[in-house]
Design an enzyme around this catalytic site. Structure first.
Site, PDB file in Angstrom:
ATOM      1  N   LYS A 185      -0.373  -3.676  17.077  1.00 11.25           N
ATOM      2  CA  LYS A 185      -1.591  -4.297  16.546  1.00 11.25           C
ATOM      3  C   LYS A 185      -1.736  -5.740  16.993  1.00 11.25           C
ATOM      4  O   LYS A 185      -2.831  -6.201  17.290  1.00 11.25           O
ATOM      5  CB  LYS A 185      -1.651  -4.184  15.019  1.00 11.25           C
ATOM      6  CG  LYS A 185      -1.913  -2.762  14.550  1.00 11.25           C
ATOM      7  CD  LYS A 185      -2.533  -2.705  13.164  1.00 11.25           C
ATOM      8  CE  LYS A 185      -2.904  -1.255  12.840  1.00 11.25           C
ATOM      9  NZ  LYS A 185      -3.437  -1.054  11.512  1.00 11.25           N
TER      10      LYS A 185
ATOM     11  N   LYS B 136      -2.383   7.941  18.415  1.00 10.11           N
ATOM     12  CA  LYS B 136      -2.725   8.616  17.147  1.00 10.11           C
ATOM     13  C   LYS B 136      -4.195   8.354  16.807  1.00 10.11           C
ATOM     14  O   LYS B 136      -4.758   7.330  17.198  1.00 10.11           O
ATOM     15  CB  LYS B 136      -1.792   8.163  16.024  1.00 10.11           C
ATOM     16  CG  LYS B 136      -2.147   6.838  15.411  1.00 10.11           C
ATOM     17  CD  LYS B 136      -1.574   6.646  14.009  1.00 10.11           C
ATOM     18  CE  LYS B 136      -2.160   5.367  13.447  1.00 10.11           C
ATOM     19  NZ  LYS B 136      -2.175   5.212  12.046  1.00 10.11           N
TER      20      LYS B 136
ATOM     21  N   LYS C 220      -8.390   5.122  12.180  1.00 12.41           N
ATOM     22  CA  LYS C 220      -9.736   4.828  11.705  1.00 12.41           C
ATOM     23  C   LYS C 220     -10.262   3.487  12.183  1.00 12.41           C
ATOM     24  O   LYS C 220     -11.455   3.259  12.204  1.00 12.41           O
ATOM     25  CB  LYS C 220      -9.794   4.934  10.181  1.00 12.41           C
ATOM     26  CG  LYS C 220      -9.015   3.870   9.433  1.00 12.41           C
ATOM     27  CD  LYS C 220      -9.332   3.965   7.959  1.00 12.41           C
ATOM     28  CE  LYS C 220      -8.093   4.219   7.130  1.00 12.41           C
ATOM     29  NZ  LYS C 220      -7.099   3.144   7.155  1.00 12.41           N
TER      30      LYS C 220
HETATM   31  P1  ATP Z   1      -5.673   1.718  10.757  1.00  2.00           P
HETATM   32  O1  ATP Z   1      -6.367   2.274  11.948  1.00  2.00           O
HETATM   33  O2  ATP Z   1      -6.477   0.700  10.026  1.00  2.00           O
HETATM   34  O3  ATP Z   1      -4.269   1.276  11.025  1.00  2.00           O
HETATM   35  P2  ATP Z   1      -5.015   4.355   9.878  1.00  2.00           P
HETATM   36  O4  ATP Z   1      -6.106   5.306  10.222  1.00  2.00           O
HETATM   37  O5  ATP Z   1      -3.784   4.381  10.682  1.00  2.00           O
HETATM   38  O6  ATP Z   1      -5.579   2.896   9.745  1.00  2.00           O
HETATM   39  P3  ATP Z   1      -3.900   3.967   7.249  1.00  2.00           P
HETATM   40  O7  ATP Z   1      -4.702   3.414   6.155  1.00  2.00           O
HETATM   41  O8  ATP Z   1      -3.002   3.015   7.921  1.00  2.00           O
HETATM   42  O9  ATP Z   1      -4.746   4.677   8.369  1.00  2.00           O
HETATM   43  O10 ATP Z   1      -3.094   5.211   6.743  1.00  2.00           O
HETATM   44  C1  ATP Z   1      -3.392   6.011   5.630  1.00  2.00           C
HETATM   45  C2  ATP Z   1      -2.477   7.199   5.647  1.00  2.00           C
HETATM   46  O11 ATP Z   1      -2.902   8.110   6.674  1.00  2.00           O
HETATM   47  C3  ATP Z   1      -1.030   6.850   5.978  1.00  2.00           C
HETATM   48  O12 ATP Z   1      -0.189   7.668   5.202  1.00  2.00           O
HETATM   49  C4  ATP Z   1      -0.898   7.197   7.422  1.00  2.00           C
HETATM   50  O13 ATP Z   1       0.418   7.513   7.771  1.00  2.00           O
HETATM   51  C5  ATP Z   1      -1.801   8.417   7.523  1.00  2.00           C
HETATM   52  N1  ATP Z   1      -2.327   8.580   8.878  1.00  2.00           N
HETATM   53  C6  ATP Z   1      -3.072   7.672   9.552  1.00  2.00           C
HETATM   54  N2  ATP Z   1      -3.405   8.141  10.762  1.00  2.00           N
HETATM   55  C7  ATP Z   1      -2.859   9.379  10.858  1.00  2.00           C
HETATM   56  C8  ATP Z   1      -2.847  10.387  11.873  1.00  2.00           C
HETATM   57  N3  ATP Z   1      -3.464  10.198  13.017  1.00  2.00           N
HETATM   58  N4  ATP Z   1      -2.180  11.539  11.637  1.00  2.00           N
HETATM   59  C9  ATP Z   1      -1.549  11.738  10.458  1.00  2.00           C
HETATM   60  N5  ATP Z   1      -1.520  10.834   9.462  1.00  2.00           N
HETATM   61  C10 ATP Z   1      -2.162   9.670   9.640  1.00  2.00           C
END
Ligand code: ATP
Ligand code: LTN
Length: 334
Positions: free
Chosen positions: A112, A196, A199
């Site tokens: 990040k 991955k 969002k």
């Molecule tokens: P950001 O992009 O802001 O880092 P993010 O989409 O990675 O956000 P988080 O809020 O960080 O989402 O994560 C919320 C939950 O969703 C966490 O438990 C994270 O491990 C899970 N998660 C996020 N992305 C994935 C993915 N691609 N596959 C499975 N689990 C996910």
């Protein structure tokens, strides 16, 4: 003794099916067997620039999505991180028991920070705030996607370090609950299966948002990258794109990877993608309908007020005990 479960989701963008399949779906299962706290971690979102109006709206929307996905506020506690100030206070106390060296090793920080023009101190200390979230509630188990494994290990290290220092179990040492990749632990970006699904990604084409309308879902799946060849089978290394689509199909339809492979033997990617889009649309439809109902004024606000009331006393009990052991003076009342 009933287990206690804690997890958090950042209001940093529109939640994706990665969030749903990797995390939220498991939250709804756990609420029947454990005492669950699910938190919208708005303070974590502040570690990178956020538009205040958008952050405000997304915070409410993430809470609505929790409930729309099946979290029952009668069974689980749903609340906003910044509504319980003990999180920020505990984070400071734990920062003073964390090492710069261990924070520097966090891969999410490295990734990040390399994408930011300026890197805030908050992005660096982010995993300590996450440790505070978890340790405040004497959490037994933390359901998260695979990307959070390293942060969870850090939370465990910090808990063990503090407990050893005071020779007392001030914090429960939490266990991770991480689904394997084929069970949704790591859903990949539809445009780049080496990344991955995230969002906060700049380009939303590789994401399916939980609130995406059917035509957007169809369009995104149609334009998802595929691998060379035409066959549909699971091979994470050599066919990463199709394998990812198969995992999404499998989890949304409750069919095994083998069943899907058999079903599409010889039929090529076109039909598979068309059916996948339908399966995803049908999975998200009831969630989107409930989301609309939860958007009526006052509904989610009442759930969040009640959640804070349940969460805060639990957090304060741990905070005050730690403050006392550290030698901080209790409040002096005249
Ligand atoms: P950001 O992009 O802001 O880092 P993010 O989409 O990675 O956000 P988080 O809020 O960080 O989402 O994560 C919320 C939950 O969703 C966490 O438990 C994270 O491990 C899970 N998660 C996020 N992305 C994935 C993915 N691609 N596959 C499975 N689990 C996910
Ligand atoms: N860092 C996590 C979100 C998060 C979290 C938590 C998850 C913040 N605090 C406590 C589990 C427990 C993320 O980015 N997914």
């Amino acid at each position: 003794m009933v287990k206690r479960v804690f997890s958090g989701v950042q209001p940093s963008g529109s939640l994706t099916i990665g969030n749903y399949l990797g995390a939220l779906r498991n939250f709804t299962k756990l609420q029947h067997e454990a005492e669950c706290l699910f938190c919208v971690v708005d303070l974590h979102a502040l570690t990178v620039p956020q538009d205040p109006k958008e952050l405000y709206q997304r915070t409410l929307d993430v809470a609505r999505i929790f409930v729309a996905c099946g979290i029952d506020p009668k069974l689980a506690t749903v609340f906003i991180q910044s509504h319980v100030p003990a999180h920020a206070e505990m984070s400071w106390l734990l920062e003073c028991s964390s090492y710069v060296g261990e924070l520097r090793r966090m891969t999410q920080y490295k990734e990040k920070s390399s994408k930011q023009e300026v890197v805030t101190a908050g992005l660096f200390t982010y995993p300590v705030l996450m440790a505070a979230d978890i340790l405040l509630y004497q959490t037994d188990e933390v359901p998260v996607g695979e990307d959070q494994k390293q942060h969870l290990e850090l939370a465990r290290d910090i808990a063990i370090r503090v407990n050893n220092r005071f020779d007392e179990e001030i914090f429960k040492v939490p266990e991770p609950y991480i689904p394997p990749k084929i069970a949704g632990g790591r859903i990949m970006n539809l445009q780049d299966p080496t990344e991955k699904m995230s969002k906060s990604a700049e380009n939303p084409r590789g994401n399916i948002a939980i609130l995406d309308p059917p035509d957007a879902i169809q369009q995104k799946i149609r334009s998802a990258v595929t691998d060379s060849g035409r066959e549909i089978y699971y091979d994470e290394e050599n066919k990463a794109a199709i394998s990812n689509l198969m995992v999404i199909y499998s989890l949304c339809s409750d069919q095994s990877l083998e069943e899907i492979q058999e079903r599409y033997a010889g039929s090529g990617y076109g039909q598979f993608k068309k059916d996948l889009a339908e399966v995803v649309v049908e999975t998200l439809r009831p969630i989107q309908e409930r989301f609309e109902e939860l958007s009526r004024p006052g509904v989610i606000e009442a759930i969040l007020a009640q959640g804070r009331k349940k969460a805060e006393p639990l957090a304060l009990a741990t905070l005050e005990r730690f403050q006392d052991r550290l030698g901080l003076l209790p409040l002096l009342r005249s």
